[in-house]
Design a protein around this motif. Sequence first.
Motif, PDB file in Angstrom:
ATOM      1  N   LEU A  92       0.826  -1.207   0.000  1.00  0.00           N
ATOM      2  CA  LEU A  92       0.000   0.000   0.000  1.00  0.00           C
ATOM      3  C   LEU A  92       0.867   1.266   0.000  1.00  0.00           C
ATOM      4  N   PRO A  93       0.397   2.333  -0.631  1.00  0.00           N
ATOM      5  CA  PRO A  93       1.138   3.601  -0.582  1.00  0.00           C
ATOM      6  C   PRO A  93       1.370   4.025   0.858  1.00  0.00           C
ATOM      7  N   SER A  94       2.532   4.581   1.141  1.00  0.00           N
ATOM      8  CA  SER A  94       2.907   4.903   2.516  1.00  0.00           C
ATOM      9  C   SER A  94       1.926   5.856   3.186  1.00  0.00           C
ATOM     10  N   ASP A  95       1.332   6.776   2.418  1.00  0.00           N
ATOM     11  CA  ASP A  95       0.433   7.755   3.040  1.00  0.00           C
ATOM     12  C   ASP A  95      -0.894   7.145   3.478  1.00  0.00           C
ATOM     13  N   GLU A  96      -1.178   5.909   3.091  1.00  0.00           N
ATOM     14  CA  GLU A  96      -2.414   5.250   3.527  1.00  0.00           C
ATOM     15  C   GLU A  96      -2.251   4.595   4.889  1.00  0.00           C
ATOM     16  N   TYR A 123       6.349   0.635   9.710  1.00  0.00           N
ATOM     17  CA  TYR A 123       5.519   1.303   8.704  1.00  0.00           C
ATOM     18  C   TYR A 123       4.775   2.516   9.260  1.00  0.00           C
ATOM     19  N   ARG A 233      -2.949   0.757  -7.321  1.00  0.00           N
ATOM     20  CA  ARG A 233      -2.156   1.712  -6.541  1.00  0.00           C
ATOM     21  C   ARG A 233      -1.157   1.032  -5.601  1.00  0.00           C
ATOM     22  N   CYS A 234      -1.072  -0.295  -5.685  1.00  0.00           N
ATOM     23  CA  CYS A 234      -0.139  -1.041  -4.844  1.00  0.00           C
ATOM     24  C   CYS A 234       1.206  -1.230  -5.528  1.00  0.00           C
ATOM     25  N   ARG A 235       2.259  -1.114  -4.751  1.00  0.00           N
ATOM     26  CA  ARG A 235       3.619  -1.354  -5.223  1.00  0.00           C
ATOM     27  C   ARG A 235       4.283  -2.335  -4.250  1.00  0.00           C
TER      28      ARG A 235
END
Length: 386
Positions: A92-96, A123, A233-235
Amino acid sequence: MTATSDHADTDGSGYLLYHSIGQYPGKAKDMAKALTAFADCWGASNDEQWGYALGQRQRFIELWSQLLKAPSASLTTTENVTSALAAMIMALPSDELEGRVVLVAGDCFPSLHFLLTGMSEQYGFELRTVPLREGANWVEDEDVISAWGPEVGLALLTWVSSTSSHRCDLASLMAHGRQQGSVIGVDITQAAGLIDYDCLAVGADFAVSTSLKWMCGSPGGGILQVMPDVIARCRPGLRGWFSQDNIFSWDINAFSYAPDIRRFDNGTPSVMACAASVPALEWHARQDWSTQLETNRALCDVIIAAADEAGFELASPRDPAERGGSVMMKLPDSIDPQTVLEDLRSRSVFADARGSLLRCSPGFITTPGGVDRLAEALVAISRGAA
């Protein structure tokens, strides 16, 4: 206390361990045939190994996708539910997640809580665990909702608890979570294969499960299902050649993620658990699930009545609409759980205990006669203790 029995241990009529390992008629023979076929192919001096092995993995993915009514290319293999959740956290994007809250219930599967506790500092999220009320056997949905505000970046819901068989109200929890803007995952392990789960109808962002328990498969056959908009949106941090659209693109300076769930793959995938589990999944696909669930409910009613007669506290909901496929009960302090399990084994009845909690899950090979033997044992044990 022990009792004699004319039933062979392999009879299966008193098998009550579907919360742990699921069985179906002919499982051992089917699994042996599948693993022999795998060994014959893998040990042959030709070039057919990978086509066969990856074909078994793809069949596993297809059967799970059909069962869960999952969107195309939204489900992949993992070793277990813990590794599946870890993959989501890392992707998940870090800002989530950073500076936000990850929400779980206190009766979630402990392995997942261990994972989240360890990942929270790395995280940057706060782990919020909704506690059980004093004397309660499961976390109430309303308490989860009360603890769930817009600060929650991710909520992991336990569909059915492994310690009470309580089934949460996914519809109300999902509706509340959507208002908060959270990513929502569901651990479906304790009911998948017995109670219908429709990915599109539920609308969760991801689901995790294993092929054990009601799915009757083998260890190592975990799954991760992620909705396409979330995949985009996942990396995933753990990545490799199978994470690409073209796995044979070996330019080490030109990596790009596959556009679908394959981006959650990494190195060469494990396929043994898939090959071992495919026969069980194919058996599942042929069943009339309304009949299977009806049978489970009838046998659970007998177990609940026996617990009541024995005077053992029920640790599962009485209402089947609020329950998975298991019945849990609390043994009094005066009764040794291991002595109870030994007594049950002597009657060819197989359950397990977590502390004083006796767990019983009637499934596809369990018969009314087997459950009657359990009921007789519970009443006899209670009278003996008294």
